[in-house]
Write a protein that holds these residues in place. Sequence first.
Motif, PDB file in Angstrom:
ATOM      1  N   SER A  87      -1.815 -13.945   9.518  1.00 61.38           N
ATOM      2  CA  SER A  87      -3.381 -13.583   9.615  1.00 61.38           C
ATOM      3  C   SER A  87      -3.897 -12.622   8.748  1.00 61.38           C
ATOM      4  N   THR A  88      -3.536 -11.695   8.100  1.00 66.71           N
ATOM      5  CA  THR A  88      -4.215 -11.011   7.249  1.00 66.71           C
ATOM      6  C   THR A  88      -3.125 -10.664   6.094  1.00 66.71           C
ATOM      7  N   PRO A  89      -3.805 -10.291   4.986  1.00 73.79           N
ATOM      8  CA  PRO A  89      -2.888  -9.709   3.780  1.00 73.79           C
ATOM      9  C   PRO A  89      -2.143  -8.699   3.975  1.00 73.79           C
ATOM     10  N   LEU A  90      -1.028  -8.645   3.434  1.00 71.22           N
ATOM     11  CA  LEU A  90      -0.153  -7.627   3.625  1.00 71.22           C
ATOM     12  C   LEU A  90       0.355  -6.930   2.182  1.00 71.22           C
ATOM     13  N   THR A  91       0.259  -5.750   2.200  1.00 70.73           N
ATOM     14  CA  THR A  91       0.769  -4.827   1.044  1.00 70.73           C
ATOM     15  C   THR A  91       1.418  -3.578   1.416  1.00 70.73           C
ATOM     16  N   VAL A  92       2.575  -3.445   0.775  1.00 70.76           N
ATOM     17  CA  VAL A  92       3.280  -1.996   1.083  1.00 70.76           C
ATOM     18  C   VAL A  92       3.233  -1.043  -0.082  1.00 70.76           C
ATOM     19  N   PHE A  93       2.911   0.087   0.239  1.00 73.29           N
ATOM     20  CA  PHE A  93       2.734   1.197  -0.632  1.00 73.29           C
ATOM     21  C   PHE A  93       3.909   2.263  -0.231  1.00 73.29           C
ATOM     22  N   GLY A  94       4.609   2.605  -1.500  1.00 74.20           N
ATOM     23  CA  GLY A  94       5.608   3.616  -1.598  1.00 74.20           C
ATOM     24  C   GLY A  94       5.012   5.118  -1.228  1.00 74.20           C
ATOM     25  N   GLU A  95       6.005   5.987  -1.277  1.00 77.62           N
ATOM     26  CA  GLU A  95       5.463   7.417  -1.002  1.00 77.62           C
ATOM     27  C   GLU A  95       4.415   7.873  -1.928  1.00 77.62           C
ATOM     28  N   ALA A  96       4.495   7.583  -3.311  1.00 77.41           N
ATOM     29  CA  ALA A  96       3.524   7.998  -4.282  1.00 77.41           C
ATOM     30  C   ALA A  96       2.060   7.225  -4.153  1.00 77.41           C
ATOM     31  N   GLY A  97       1.970   6.287  -3.383  1.00 75.00           N
ATOM     32  CA  GLY A  97       0.728   5.492  -3.219  1.00 75.00           C
ATOM     33  C   GLY A  97       0.688   4.337  -4.017  1.00 75.00           C
ATOM     34  N   GLU A  98       1.809   4.145  -4.848  1.00 73.98           N
ATOM     35  CA  GLU A  98       1.858   2.757  -5.632  1.00 73.98           C
ATOM     36  C   GLU A  98       2.409   1.653  -4.729  1.00 73.98           C
ATOM     37  N   ALA A  99       1.997   0.509  -5.098  1.00 73.91           N
ATOM     38  CA  ALA A  99       2.260  -0.736  -4.349  1.00 73.91           C
ATOM     39  C   ALA A  99       3.721  -1.025  -4.645  1.00 73.91           C
ATOM     40  N   VAL A 100       4.546  -0.997  -3.310  1.00 75.18           N
ATOM     41  CA  VAL A 100       6.175  -1.397  -3.593  1.00 75.18           C
ATOM     42  C   VAL A 100       5.748  -3.118  -3.875  1.00 75.18           C
ATOM     43  N   PHE A 101       5.350  -3.745  -3.002  1.00 72.63           N
ATOM     44  CA  PHE A 101       4.846  -5.188  -3.218  1.00 72.63           C
ATOM     45  C   PHE A 101       3.369  -5.528  -2.604  1.00 72.63           C
ATOM     46  N   ALA A 102       2.622  -6.042  -3.398  1.00 71.20           N
ATOM     47  CA  ALA A 102       1.236  -6.262  -3.256  1.00 71.20           C
ATOM     48  C   ALA A 102       0.907  -7.645  -2.763  1.00 71.20           C
ATOM     49  N   SER A 103      -0.437  -7.815  -2.051  1.00 64.33           N
ATOM     50  CA  SER A 103      -0.749  -9.090  -1.670  1.00 64.33           C
ATOM     51  C   SER A 103      -1.621  -9.547  -2.806  1.00 64.33           C
ATOM     52  N   ASP A 104      -1.856 -11.107  -2.710  1.00 60.58           N
ATOM     53  CA  ASP A 104      -2.867 -11.630  -3.797  1.00 60.58           C
ATOM     54  C   ASP A 104      -4.314 -11.441  -3.328  1.00 60.58           C
ATOM     55  N   SER A 105      -4.477 -10.891  -2.065  1.00 66.49           N
ATOM     56  CA  SER A 105      -5.827 -10.596  -1.925  1.00 66.49           C
ATOM     57  C   SER A 105      -6.307  -9.379  -2.556  1.00 66.49           C
ATOM     58  N   ASP A 106      -7.783  -9.462  -2.963  1.00 70.43           N
ATOM     59  CA  ASP A 106      -8.431  -8.570  -3.630  1.00 70.43           C
ATOM     60  C   ASP A 106      -9.304  -7.470  -2.819  1.00 70.43           C
ATOM     61  N   ILE A 107      -9.184  -7.623  -1.564  1.00 69.71           N
ATOM     62  CA  ILE A 107      -9.669  -6.715  -0.171  1.00 69.71           C
ATOM     63  C   ILE A 107      -8.725  -5.684  -0.246  1.00 69.71           C
ATOM     64  N   VAL A 108      -7.553  -5.749  -0.536  1.00 69.15           N
ATOM     65  CA  VAL A 108      -6.487  -4.661  -0.137  1.00 69.15           C
ATOM     66  C   VAL A 108      -6.435  -3.861  -1.372  1.00 69.15           C
ATOM     67  N   PRO A 109      -6.791  -2.491  -1.310  1.00 69.05           N
ATOM     68  CA  PRO A 109      -6.596  -1.632  -2.843  1.00 69.05           C
ATOM     69  C   PRO A 109      -5.331  -1.741  -3.299  1.00 69.05           C
ATOM     70  N   GLU A 110      -5.341  -1.652  -4.623  1.00 69.72           N
ATOM     71  CA  GLU A 110      -4.038  -1.721  -5.307  1.00 69.72           C
ATOM     72  C   GLU A 110      -3.397  -0.322  -5.267  1.00 69.72           C
ATOM     73  N   THR A 111      -3.824   0.650  -4.850  1.00 69.51           N
ATOM     74  CA  THR A 111      -3.204   1.894  -4.569  1.00 69.51           C
ATOM     75  C   THR A 111      -3.645   2.590  -3.137  1.00 69.51           C
ATOM     76  N   ALA A 112      -2.993   3.239  -2.514  1.00 68.38           N
ATOM     77  CA  ALA A 112      -3.351   3.910  -1.220  1.00 68.38           C
ATOM     78  C   ALA A 112      -3.844   5.324  -1.465  1.00 68.38           C
ATOM     79  N   PRO A 113      -5.263   5.580  -1.001  1.00 67.83           N
ATOM     80  CA  PRO A 113      -5.557   7.265  -1.066  1.00 67.83           C
ATOM     81  C   PRO A 113      -4.564   8.103  -0.499  1.00 67.83           C
ATOM     82  N   GLU A 114      -4.468   9.234  -1.112  1.00 70.11           N
ATOM     83  CA  GLU A 114      -3.463  10.188  -0.659  1.00 70.11           C
ATOM     84  C   GLU A 114      -3.620  10.633   0.588  1.00 70.11           C
ATOM     85  N   SER A 115      -5.063  10.843   1.279  1.00 74.16           N
ATOM     86  CA  SER A 115      -5.226  11.256   2.625  1.00 74.16           C
ATOM     87  C   SER A 115      -4.700  10.234   3.365  1.00 74.16           C
TER      88      SER A 115
END
Length: 636
Positions: free
Chosen positions: A232-260
Motif C-alpha cells: 500500500s505504501t513505501p517502506l524504509t527501515v532506519f537503524g539506530e543512527a538514523g541511516e537506512a537499513v534498507f530503503a524504498s525507491d519512493s522519493d517521498i520517504v526521507p533517506e535519513t530519519a530525524p534524530e527527534s
Amino acid sequence: MTGRDDGGRRIGGQNGDSGDVDDRSSDSADARLGDGCSLAIISRRYGGTVAVAFGVVVLLVAATGVASYGIAHQTTESERIGDLRTTATVQAEAVGGWHDALRVRTRTLSNAAALQSDNETRIRRFLRNGPTTDSDSVTAVHYVETAGVRGTVAVSTNESVEGGLLARTGPAWRPVVAAANGDDGDDGVVHSERAYDSSDGPALAFASPVPGRDAVLVVVGTVDERRLSGGSTPLTVFGEAGEAVFASDSDIVPETAPESRMDAVTNGTAVTATRGDAVVAYAPVDGTQWVVATAAERDVFARPTRVVGLTAAAILAVTVLSLGAVGLFLTRWTVGPLTRLTRRVRAMEQGDLDADLSTARRDEVGRLYAAVEGMRDRTREQLRQAHEAREATERSRRELQRQNDRLDQFASTLSHDLRNPLTVARGHANLLSAQFDTLAADGVETDALQRHVHKLEGAHDRIESIIEDVLTLTREGASVEETERVHLGDVARDAWANVDSKDASIVVAESRPIEADRSRLLRAFENLFRNAIDHVGEEATVELGTLSDGFYVADDGPGIPEDAVDDIFEYGHTDSEGGTGLGLSIVKTIAEAHGWRLYVDTTYEDGAMFVFADVFDRDDHGWEASAFEWATTDDD
C-alpha cells in the motif's frame, strides 16, 4: 471667533469645528433613523420578514456547509494520518517478524549437530537440503571457516562461492562474520547494518558462531518490500543512527530519519511528521533498534475533502435557488390574504364586530380566517353575557345591600326594643330582691321567693346573651376588609382573660403571627373557650397550636359525637341547658369572614379539636416567629 467672508458666508475662527461636529451628529442621527426604519419595515411587513427569514436560512445553510467542510477536512486528514500511523505499525510488526524469524533460523542452524562434524559432505548435504527450501526469505546459507587469517567459505548453498576466500566472495557479510566470530551479538546472532544488493534483490546477512568450531554460519535473507509493506505504501527501515537499513525507491520517504523522530519511536511511540507535500509515519520495530518509515502524499488526504466541498457547494446552490422560488411563491400566496385579514382585525379592534371575514381559501389561511371569525363571534357573545352578568351582579349586590341594611336595622331595633323592657324587668327584679332581703331581716321566711327571683335574673341574663349573639351574627358575618398583623398567642391570652375560666387553664403550645381582624378573632376565641369550659367542666385544659396552613383550639373533654359533628355549627344547636346555640355559629361566621375554613378534626382522640385552615399564604413562612434572622451584606 466667527465672521463672514466676502460672499456673506459664515466662517469659523476659534469654534470653526462646530460645523463638522454638527455634520457628524446629523450623519449619526440619520444612520440611527435608517436602522430604525429598516427594523420597522421588517417588523411590520410580512414579506420583509419572510425575506429576512430566508436570508437567515441561506446563511445558516452556507455556514453549516462551510463548517461541515472544515470538520470533514479535519476529520478526514486526522483519520488518514491515523491510518498512516497504523500502517507504519503493521509494517513494523511485519519487519519485526521477518527479523526475528531470520535470527531464530540463524541461531538454530548454527547449533545443529551436523555443523559440528569435520565431514564437509555431511555439512553440505544438511545445508542444501533444508535452509533454503523451506523459507522464501532465505536465499543462501554459507559455512565460513575462520581459522585462517582471511577466512574461507567452506560450504555454501551457492556453489559459485564455495571454496572462495571471504574477502572475495562475501565482502558484504565480512563485517558480520567478524562480529559473530567475536560473539558481539545478543544470543550469538548479528546482522549487517545495511542491506546490500544481491542477485535476488536487497539482502541482509545474519551470522552466528558454530559451537565448538572455528566457523561462522551466515544466513542471507532477502528484503521483499512489497510483502513487508503490504503493497500500500513505501517502506524504509532506519537503524539506530538514523541511516537506512534498507530503503524504498519512493522519493517521498526521507533517506535519513530525524534524530527527534528516532528518539520518539525508540521509546515505543508511533509518530508522524510533515515533509514537504507528504506525511511520514515512523513506528518502532520491537526487539530491535530499527524504525520503520512509510509515507503518503497530502494530496491523497485532500481528495475526499474536495469531493465533500464540491458536494456541499452544489447542495448550497440548489438550496438557495429552491428557497428563493419557494419563498417567492409563499410570499405571494400568503401576504395578500394576511394583509386583508389585518385590516379587518383592526376594524374589529375599533369596535366593528360585523367586519366581513369570509374567504374562499380552505388551507391554513382559510382556517385562520375561520378561527378569527369564531373568536369574533365568541367575543361578541361573551360581551353580551358579561353585560348581562354585570347587570345581574349589580342587581344582586343592591338587593343584598338592602337586605343587610334591613337585617342590621332589624337587629338594632330588636336589641333596643328588647333591652328597654328587659331593663325595666331587671329593675323590678332588683326591687323584689331588695324587699325580700328587708323581710328576711325582719325574720320573714323568703328563701322560696328568692329562688324565684334568682331564676328571673337568670332568664334576664339568658335574654341578654341571646341579644348579644344575634347582634354578633348580624354584624360579624360581613367580610373582613382590613386586617393587621397579630400574634395568635397574645390574642388567645386576652380572650382567656375575658371569659370566666374558673379553674380551667390554657396552654399555648405553639404560636405565630397572622393577618386578621383582631376584635373578631378575639370574639371567636372567647366563644370557643366558653364552649370548652361549658362542655368539659371547670377544670378543663384548652390548648392552642399551629398547623401547616392554620391553627387549632383543642380541649381535653370527651370530644364531639360523630353524629353531632355535622350539626354543631348550625344556628341554635346546643346540648347545654343554658346555651344559646349560637356560639359556634358565631365562630364559623368569623372564620368565613376572614376567608378561612373551620372544621372539627374527627381523628383527634383526646377531646374536641377545632381547626382553622387556609389561614396562611403559601409564601408566608412566619419567619418573624422563629429564630431566623435576616443577614445583611455590603451590597445591601
